[in-house]
Design an enzyme around this catalytic site. Structure first.
Site, PDB file in Angstrom:
ATOM      1  N   HIS A 104       3.902  -4.625   9.165  1.00 47.92           N
ATOM      2  CA  HIS A 104       3.784  -4.457  10.611  1.00 47.92           C
ATOM      3  C   HIS A 104       2.432  -4.905  11.157  1.00 47.92           C
ATOM      4  O   HIS A 104       2.222  -4.855  12.372  1.00 47.92           O
ATOM      5  CB  HIS A 104       4.023  -2.988  10.975  1.00 47.92           C
ATOM      6  CG  HIS A 104       5.160  -2.387  10.210  1.00 47.92           C
ATOM      7  ND1 HIS A 104       6.472  -2.775  10.407  1.00 47.92           N
ATOM      8  CD2 HIS A 104       5.182  -1.471   9.217  1.00 47.92           C
ATOM      9  CE1 HIS A 104       7.250  -2.098   9.575  1.00 47.92           C
ATOM     10  NE2 HIS A 104       6.492  -1.311   8.836  1.00 47.92           N
ATOM     11  N   ARG A 161      12.782   4.565  12.599  1.00 45.71           N
ATOM     12  CA  ARG A 161      11.481   5.251  12.521  1.00 45.71           C
ATOM     13  C   ARG A 161      10.644   4.933  13.752  1.00 45.71           C
ATOM     14  O   ARG A 161      11.154   4.492  14.773  1.00 45.71           O
ATOM     15  CB  ARG A 161      10.786   4.842  11.221  1.00 45.71           C
ATOM     16  CG  ARG A 161      11.619   5.276  10.003  1.00 45.71           C
ATOM     17  CD  ARG A 161      10.936   5.072   8.712  1.00 45.71           C
ATOM     18  NE  ARG A 161       9.685   5.835   8.669  1.00 45.71           N
ATOM     19  CZ  ARG A 161       8.714   5.572   7.822  1.00 45.71           C
ATOM     20  NH1 ARG A 161       8.839   4.585   6.953  1.00 45.71           N
ATOM     21  NH2 ARG A 161       7.615   6.301   7.825  1.00 45.71           N
ATOM     22  N   SER A 176      12.969   2.779   3.448  1.00 40.93           N
ATOM     23  CA  SER A 176      13.515   3.489   4.610  1.00 40.93           C
ATOM     24  C   SER A 176      14.066   2.481   5.617  1.00 40.93           C
ATOM     25  O   SER A 176      13.770   1.289   5.555  1.00 40.93           O
ATOM     26  CB  SER A 176      12.420   4.335   5.273  1.00 40.93           C
ATOM     27  OG  SER A 176      11.430   3.502   5.850  1.00 40.93           O
ATOM     28  N   PRO A 207       0.793  -1.223   0.000  1.00 40.00           N
ATOM     29  CA  PRO A 207       0.000   0.000   0.000  1.00 40.00           C
ATOM     30  C   PRO A 207       0.828   1.279   0.000  1.00 40.00           C
ATOM     31  O   PRO A 207       1.873   1.368   0.633  1.00 40.00           O
ATOM     32  CB  PRO A 207      -0.833  -0.110   1.283  1.00 40.00           C
ATOM     33  CG  PRO A 207      -0.119  -1.080   2.140  1.00 40.00           C
ATOM     34  CD  PRO A 207       0.574  -2.023   1.212  1.00 40.00           C
ATOM     35  N   ASN A 208       0.295   2.234  -0.734  1.00 39.62           N
ATOM     36  CA  ASN A 208       0.803   3.599  -0.846  1.00 39.62           C
ATOM     37  C   ASN A 208       2.089   3.736  -1.645  1.00 39.62           C
ATOM     38  O   ASN A 208       2.546   4.852  -1.876  1.00 39.62           O
ATOM     39  CB  ASN A 208       0.951   4.252   0.536  1.00 39.62           C
ATOM     40  CG  ASN A 208      -0.370   4.321   1.251  1.00 39.62           C
ATOM     41  OD1 ASN A 208      -1.355   4.801   0.688  1.00 39.62           O
ATOM     42  ND2 ASN A 208      -0.427   3.814   2.469  1.00 39.62           N
ATOM     43  N   ALA A 246       3.148  -0.935   4.843  1.00 43.61           N
ATOM     44  CA  ALA A 246       2.519  -0.941   6.171  1.00 43.61           C
ATOM     45  C   ALA A 246       2.030  -2.326   6.591  1.00 43.61           C
ATOM     46  O   ALA A 246       1.996  -2.633   7.787  1.00 43.61           O
ATOM     47  CB  ALA A 246       1.361   0.055   6.205  1.00 43.61           C
ATOM     48  N   ASP A 278       1.507 -15.730   6.939  1.00 48.36           N
ATOM     49  CA  ASP A 278       1.068 -17.102   6.695  1.00 48.36           C
ATOM     50  C   ASP A 278       1.193 -17.490   5.224  1.00 48.36           C
ATOM     51  O   ASP A 278       1.528 -18.639   4.910  1.00 48.36           O
ATOM     52  CB  ASP A 278      -0.364 -17.299   7.183  1.00 48.36           C
ATOM     53  CG  ASP A 278      -0.480 -17.264   8.698  1.00 48.36           C
ATOM     54  OD1 ASP A 278       0.567 -17.231   9.394  1.00 48.36           O
ATOM     55  OD2 ASP A 278      -1.628 -17.248   9.190  1.00 48.36           O
ATOM     56  N   TYR A 301      10.893   8.512   1.583  1.00 48.28           N
ATOM     57  CA  TYR A 301      10.814   7.473   0.557  1.00 48.28           C
ATOM     58  C   TYR A 301      11.527   7.825  -0.747  1.00 48.28           C
ATOM     59  O   TYR A 301      11.567   7.010  -1.659  1.00 48.28           O
ATOM     60  CB  TYR A 301       9.342   7.147   0.268  1.00 48.28           C
ATOM     61  CG  TYR A 301       8.627   6.630   1.493  1.00 48.28           C
ATOM     62  CD1 TYR A 301       8.915   5.376   2.017  1.00 48.28           C
ATOM     63  CD2 TYR A 301       7.683   7.414   2.158  1.00 48.28           C
ATOM     64  CE1 TYR A 301       8.277   4.908   3.150  1.00 48.28           C
ATOM     65  CE2 TYR A 301       7.036   6.956   3.291  1.00 48.28           C
ATOM     66  CZ  TYR A 301       7.343   5.702   3.781  1.00 48.28           C
ATOM     67  OH  TYR A 301       6.721   5.241   4.905  1.00 48.28           O
ATOM     68  N   ARG A 313       4.858  11.132  -2.143  1.00 52.25           N
ATOM     69  CA  ARG A 313       4.541  10.851  -0.742  1.00 52.25           C
ATOM     70  C   ARG A 313       5.814  10.919   0.100  1.00 52.25           C
ATOM     71  O   ARG A 313       6.728  10.114  -0.079  1.00 52.25           O
ATOM     72  CB  ARG A 313       3.920   9.461  -0.617  1.00 52.25           C
ATOM     73  CG  ARG A 313       3.684   9.051   0.821  1.00 52.25           C
ATOM     74  CD  ARG A 313       3.207   7.605   0.923  1.00 52.25           C
ATOM     75  NE  ARG A 313       3.068   7.250   2.317  1.00 52.25           N
ATOM     76  CZ  ARG A 313       3.495   6.101   2.830  1.00 52.25           C
ATOM     77  NH1 ARG A 313       4.058   5.194   2.061  1.00 52.25           N
ATOM     78  NH2 ARG A 313       3.346   5.860   4.104  1.00 52.25           N
ATOM     79  N   GLU A 342      12.565  -9.561   1.916  1.00 53.73           N
ATOM     80  CA  GLU A 342      11.824  -8.395   2.403  1.00 53.73           C
ATOM     81  C   GLU A 342      12.646  -7.139   2.139  1.00 53.73           C
ATOM     82  O   GLU A 342      13.832  -7.090   2.469  1.00 53.73           O
ATOM     83  CB  GLU A 342      11.573  -8.556   3.903  1.00 53.73           C
ATOM     84  CG  GLU A 342      10.857  -7.417   4.552  1.00 53.73           C
ATOM     85  CD  GLU A 342      10.682  -7.602   6.060  1.00 53.73           C
ATOM     86  OE1 GLU A 342      10.153  -6.676   6.696  1.00 53.73           O
ATOM     87  OE2 GLU A 342      11.081  -8.656   6.611  1.00 53.73           O
ATOM     88  N   ASN A 354       8.007  -5.751  -0.775  1.00 56.25           N
ATOM     89  CA  ASN A 354       7.904  -4.573   0.076  1.00 56.25           C
ATOM     90  C   ASN A 354       6.428  -4.509   0.460  1.00 56.25           C
ATOM     91  O   ASN A 354       5.616  -3.952  -0.275  1.00 56.25           O
ATOM     92  CB  ASN A 354       8.351  -3.301  -0.644  1.00 56.25           C
ATOM     93  CG  ASN A 354       8.314  -2.088   0.257  1.00 56.25           C
ATOM     94  OD1 ASN A 354       7.692  -2.109   1.316  1.00 56.25           O
ATOM     95  ND2 ASN A 354       8.974  -1.028  -0.161  1.00 56.25           N
ATOM     96  N   ARG A 362       6.986   0.394  13.742  1.00 56.15           N
ATOM     97  CA  ARG A 362       7.570  -0.119  12.502  1.00 56.15           C
ATOM     98  C   ARG A 362       8.738  -1.077  12.766  1.00 56.15           C
ATOM     99  O   ARG A 362       9.269  -1.682  11.835  1.00 56.15           O
ATOM    100  CB  ARG A 362       8.042   1.028  11.618  1.00 56.15           C
ATOM    101  CG  ARG A 362       6.915   1.894  11.108  1.00 56.15           C
ATOM    102  CD  ARG A 362       7.438   2.924  10.123  1.00 56.15           C
ATOM    103  NE  ARG A 362       6.471   3.964   9.859  1.00 56.15           N
ATOM    104  CZ  ARG A 362       5.515   3.908   8.939  1.00 56.15           C
ATOM    105  NH1 ARG A 362       5.401   2.830   8.196  1.00 56.15           N
ATOM    106  NH2 ARG A 362       4.679   4.909   8.782  1.00 56.15           N
ATOM    107  N   HIS A 411      12.586  -2.717   2.269  1.00 57.11           N
ATOM    108  CA  HIS A 411      11.967  -1.443   2.672  1.00 57.11           C
ATOM    109  C   HIS A 411      12.859  -0.307   2.190  1.00 57.11           C
ATOM    110  O   HIS A 411      14.082  -0.388   2.305  1.00 57.11           O
ATOM    111  CB  HIS A 411      11.805  -1.362   4.189  1.00 57.11           C
ATOM    112  CG  HIS A 411      10.916  -2.425   4.720  1.00 57.11           C
ATOM    113  ND1 HIS A 411       9.548  -2.379   4.588  1.00 57.11           N
ATOM    114  CD2 HIS A 411      11.215  -3.588   5.337  1.00 57.11           C
ATOM    115  CE1 HIS A 411       9.032  -3.471   5.124  1.00 57.11           C
ATOM    116  NE2 HIS A 411      10.022  -4.219   5.581  1.00 57.11           N
TER     117      HIS A 411
END
Length: 152
Positions: free
Chosen positions: A85, A112, A107, A15-16, A82, A92, A28, A23, A103, A79, A116, A105
């Site tokens: 977290h 942060r 940032s 998301p986002n 949100a 699962d 980012y 943003r 994984e 990635n 997070r 990210h």
């Protein structure tokens, strides 16, 4: 898995991330999602790999895509944004497949907000890359290429 599938990487964005470039650029960066896709495709091509690059704001779609990644892909770069977290469902889904997941990210999540610092992805991921901006995707692709060379 045939050799052609062995060369495909599924790159999933949560998301986002469609808002990259506008943003919170101080967190980012200034690159857009389209620029990130182009960077990922270019990095993969240097290793003779291809990328299937996707973004969704929907947790359920992300779960479906992770499950889809169990067949036909050498690895998944994720990635989850949100959802990293908050989502037991994503945890699962990763635990249910054998395709390695890296994984990523943009940032440094540990520099942060405290919430997070916990990831539902990390304990089922092959590895974690954070804090390098869009270059983290290149590092993840390089890692996949290294894993594939070591399997040969």
């Amino acid at each position: 898995m045939n050799k052609e599938n062995h060369k495909k990487i599924l790159v999933l964005n949560g998301p986002n991330l469609n808002l990259l470039g506008t943003r919170e650029p101080e967190t980012y960066g200034h690159n857009t999602i389209d620029q990130l896709e182009a960077l990922s495709v270019e990095a993969a091509a240097k290793h003779g790999l291809t990328v299937d690059f996707r973004q969704t704001n929907s947790e359920g779609i992300l779960v479906d895509w992770i499950q889809e990644g169990r067949n036909g892909y050498a690895a998944i770069i994720l990635n989850a944004a949100a959802y990293t977290h908050t989502s037991v469902a994503i945890h699962d889904a990763i635990a249910a497949i054998t395709t390695p997941v890296i994984e990523v990210h943009l940032s440094n999540v540990f520099a942060r907000e405290e919430y997070r610092h916990h990831s539902y992805v990390s304990d089922v991921a092959k590895g974690v890359i954070c804090g390098f901006g869009t270059h983290g995707y290149v590092l993840a692709i390089d890692s996949v290429a290294s894993m594939l060379r070591n399997q040969s």
